[in-house]
Enzyme design. Structure first.
Site, PDB file in Angstrom:
ATOM      1  N   HIS A   1     -13.810   1.103   3.624  1.00 14.21           N
ATOM      2  CA  HIS A   1     -13.085   0.043   2.911  1.00 14.21           C
ATOM      3  C   HIS A   1     -13.961  -1.218   2.785  1.00 14.21           C
ATOM      4  O   HIS A   1     -14.063  -1.812   1.716  1.00 14.21           O
ATOM      5  CB  HIS A   1     -11.817  -0.355   3.682  1.00 14.21           C
ATOM      6  CG  HIS A   1     -10.594   0.411   3.296  1.00 14.21           C
ATOM      7  ND1 HIS A   1     -10.127   1.468   4.033  1.00 14.21           N
ATOM      8  CD2 HIS A   1      -9.721   0.276   2.260  1.00 14.21           C
ATOM      9  CE1 HIS A   1      -9.013   1.938   3.468  1.00 14.21           C
ATOM     10  NE2 HIS A   1      -8.754   1.235   2.389  1.00 14.21           N
TER      11      HIS A   1
ATOM     12  N   HIS B   1      -7.663  -7.207   1.071  1.00 15.39           N
ATOM     13  CA  HIS B   1      -7.166  -6.240   2.058  1.00 15.39           C
ATOM     14  C   HIS B   1      -7.976  -6.315   3.356  1.00 15.39           C
ATOM     15  O   HIS B   1      -7.438  -6.173   4.445  1.00 15.39           O
ATOM     16  CB  HIS B   1      -7.260  -4.834   1.445  1.00 15.39           C
ATOM     17  CG  HIS B   1      -6.618  -3.746   2.239  1.00 15.39           C
ATOM     18  ND1 HIS B   1      -5.528  -3.933   3.073  1.00 15.39           N
ATOM     19  CD2 HIS B   1      -6.912  -2.417   2.315  1.00 15.39           C
ATOM     20  CE1 HIS B   1      -5.190  -2.777   3.616  1.00 15.39           C
ATOM     21  NE2 HIS B   1      -6.012  -1.844   3.190  1.00 15.39           N
TER      22      HIS B   1
ATOM     23  N   HIS C   1       0.828  -1.214   0.000  1.00 13.95           N
ATOM     24  CA  HIS C   1       0.000   0.000   0.000  1.00 13.95           C
ATOM     25  C   HIS C   1       0.863   1.265   0.000  1.00 13.95           C
ATOM     26  O   HIS C   1       0.502   2.284   0.571  1.00 13.95           O
ATOM     27  CB  HIS C   1      -0.959  -0.019   1.192  1.00 13.95           C
ATOM     28  CG  HIS C   1      -1.888  -1.196   1.168  1.00 13.95           C
ATOM     29  ND1 HIS C   1      -3.190  -1.118   0.747  1.00 13.95           N
ATOM     30  CD2 HIS C   1      -1.664  -2.497   1.470  1.00 13.95           C
ATOM     31  CE1 HIS C   1      -3.746  -2.319   0.805  1.00 13.95           C
ATOM     32  NE2 HIS C   1      -2.833  -3.180   1.242  1.00 13.95           N
TER      33      HIS C   1
HETATM   34 ZN   LIG Z   1      -4.472   0.609   0.276  1.00 15.95          ZN
END
Ligand SMILES: [Zn+2]
Length: 217
Positions: free
Chosen positions: A165, A60, A50
């Site tokens: 996310h 992730h 990242h």
């Molecule tokens: Zn990332």
């Protein structure tokens, strides 16, 4: 230097780049060196996936979910809207930042990009990020790719559960982080985003280019 109508919106990888707190830093050492008698210069790279400009994969936040090698080029290449957005100090990007229209890739150009333009490489905890409401709107609108101009799509001060996310990645929305949009005006472009094809990886460092198509956003 960009060629005419083509903007390189990729951060240059070096040990000067800020990294998200807790992530590994960037290191490049010469493993083979001509001046030491080796036949060629060969670098060894050591950095988090990242680092700098990169694409997040579902792996992730979801163990066993697809890695970056599974991300479809179909999403990574194509028409893309660059939006100028600046939320009030201390707040996240809100659904109002999404213009009306028919597009499925969007990049947000914010004050974050000024940091790259000014070579300000101190990590900024107060970077502008995507708020939960905007993430929900992105999913609702069927947008397939979202890009931001700092190292995370999600606020440093967000809940520890990382709702932005998780929502985006669970719905298959591709996330590009760490874009430098300082030299790009708002409008319509053709996106070329090519993350390294690393088996099972939670992210891939990417070269990202915007090609001017003449359209108006
Ligand atoms: Zn990332």
């Amino acid at each position: 230097v960009d060629s005419i109508g083509v903007f390189d919106v990729t951060l240059t990888l070096s040990d000067r780049l800020p990294v998200f707190p807790g992530n590994p830093g960037f290191d490049r050492q010469l493993a083979l060196v001509i001046d030491r008698g080796d036949a060629a210069n060969v670098s060894r790279l050591d950095f988090g996936a990242h680092t700098g400009t990169h694409v997040d994969a579902p792996a992730h936040f979801f163990t066993g979910a697809p890695g970056i090698d599974q991300t479809s080029l179909d999403v990574l290449l194509g028409p893309c809207l660059v939006v100028d957005a600046q939320p009030p100090e201390g707040s996240n990007l809100a659904p109002e930042s999404l213009p009306d229209g028919d597009y499925d890739r969007v990049l947000f150009r914010t004050s974050n990009s000024e940091r790259w333009a000014n070579n300000d490489y101190q990590f900024d905890r107060d970077f502008v990020a995507v708020g939960t409401g905007l993430a929900e709107a992105i999913v609702r609108r069927g947008i397939r790719l979202v890009g931001v101009d700092y190292l995370s799509v999600e606020s440093f001060h967000a809940e520890k559960s990382h709702p932005v996310h998780r929502l985006l990645l669970s719905r298959g929305v591709v996330i590009i982080e760490g874009l430098d949009l300082s030299r790009v005006a708002a409008g319509l472009y053709r996106l070329l985003c090519l993350p390294l094809k690393i088996a099972g990886s939670d992210a891939g460092p990417a070269r990202v280019v915007l090609e001017q198509t003449g359209g108006v956003g």
